[in-house]
Design a protein around this motif. Structure first.
Motif, PDB file in Angstrom:
ATOM      1  N   GLU A 202       0.832  -1.200   0.000  1.00  0.00           N
ATOM      2  CA  GLU A 202       0.000   0.000   0.000  1.00  0.00           C
ATOM      3  C   GLU A 202       0.870   1.255   0.000  1.00  0.00           C
ATOM      4  O   GLU A 202       2.025   1.243   0.430  1.00  0.00           O
ATOM      5  CB  GLU A 202      -0.915   0.000   1.221  1.00  0.00           C
ATOM      6  N   LYS A 203       0.271   2.341  -0.460  1.00  0.00           N
ATOM      7  CA  LYS A 203       1.008   3.606  -0.577  1.00  0.00           C
ATOM      8  C   LYS A 203       1.542   4.074   0.776  1.00  0.00           C
ATOM      9  O   LYS A 203       2.660   4.586   0.863  1.00  0.00           O
ATOM     10  CB  LYS A 203       0.098   4.675  -1.192  1.00  0.00           C
ATOM     11  N   ASP A 204       0.761   3.884   1.817  1.00  0.00           N
ATOM     12  CA  ASP A 204       1.200   4.313   3.151  1.00  0.00           C
ATOM     13  C   ASP A 204       2.459   3.568   3.586  1.00  0.00           C
ATOM     14  O   ASP A 204       3.356   4.153   4.214  1.00  0.00           O
ATOM     15  CB  ASP A 204       0.086   4.095   4.170  1.00  0.00           C
TER      16      ASP A 204
ATOM     17  N   ASP B  10       5.353   4.952   1.613  1.00  0.00           N
ATOM     18  CA  ASP B  10       5.694   6.280   2.119  1.00  0.00           C
ATOM     19  C   ASP B  10       6.491   6.176   3.420  1.00  0.00           C
ATOM     20  O   ASP B  10       7.431   6.959   3.652  1.00  0.00           O
ATOM     21  CB  ASP B  10       4.424   7.101   2.351  1.00  0.00           C
TER      22      ASP B  10
END
Length: 255
Positions: free
Chosen positions: A152-154, A157
């Motif tokens: 996932e992007k989180d 990041d």
């Protein structure tokens, strides 16, 4: 408590499967005897079992050859599939070209490749290993690539916040997420590897289950062919079970 429940469910599933198999074999036996079907068209299960137990070493030695080819091809195909998926994950611009080539290899019929490899490389194990590797490469590549891209992007990041490199992100995050996808691919590829090895043996081999089937087919001697098919089927089930067992050992956080 949960483990006991899962164990009971698994035991119930195995019992139900065994009951179904016994029912099918019983109906097959009754039908052959009642309809007096000739043995050269459809042998009864009892005749097939008699054929196997009259010379078990013959079939088991052939199985050992096929298993060795399948295991070697599966190992190479899975390893190459994982490495290519990792490369594509690190270099996303390569994905379209790599997947086009992989689909081309997957779409090429094995019946066309196997005879060519036999002509070029002889009747040894190398053509069988190559065919098996080609057959198992694609499902491993696709599944592992999906797993690597499932982060996932989180999560990504967070890895950037910690200043992780692309390689560190791949190893410490994406690789762990891809493990269930890898084992899902192996559950498919392990039985498929046996099929690939047998198909390759049909085009020319001095031993193996494919050779046993080819000789039986050439002589219209169906009991040995059915015995070899049963041995292959049971081995495919065992290879699937081995993949599931290995998955449960490696991925301990599942469930």
């Amino acid at each position: 408590m949960r483990n006991e429940t899962v164990g009971m469910q698994n035991a119930g599933g195995v019992f139900f499967a065994a009951l179904m198999a016994a029912g099918v074999l019983g109906a097959w036996e009754i039908a052959v005897r009642a309809l007096e079907i000739p043995v050269y068209i459809l042998p009864a299960p009892s005749r097939v079992a008699q054929t196997f137990f009259s010379q078990p070493l013959y079939f088991l030695e052939a199985l050992s050859v096929t298993l060795g080819e399948a295991l070697a091809g599966l190992t190479i195909g899975a390893l190459v599939g994982v490495l290519v998926a990792m490369l594509v994950s690190l270099k996303p611009q390569l994905e379209r070209g790599v997947m086009t080539l992989a689909i081309l290899v997957k779409s090429t019929p094995l019946a066309a490749i196997a005879p060519l490899l036999t002509i070029w490389l002889g009747f040894g194990v190398l053509p069988k290993i190559i065919i098996t590797a080609l057959l198992t490469f694609f499902p491993v590549l696709v599944n592992v690539l999906v797993g690597l891209q499932s982060a996932e992007k989180d999560m990504l990041d967070l890895m950037r916040v910690y200043r992780a490199t692309r390689w560190q992100t791949l190893i410490h995050l994406q690789a762990w997420l891809a493990l269930p996808y890898l084992f899902a691919a192996l559950r498919v590829a392990a039985p498929l590897a046996l099929v690939g090895a047998v198909i390759a043996e049909w085009t020319g081999a001095s031993s193996g289950l494919g050779r046993v089937m080819w000789l039986a087919y050439s002589n219209l001697n169906l009991p040995p062919m059915f015995a070899a098919i049963f041995v292959l089927s049971l081995s495919g089930m065992a290879s699937y079970g081995a993949a599931v067992w290995l998955e449960n050992k490696v991925i301990r956080w599942k469930g």
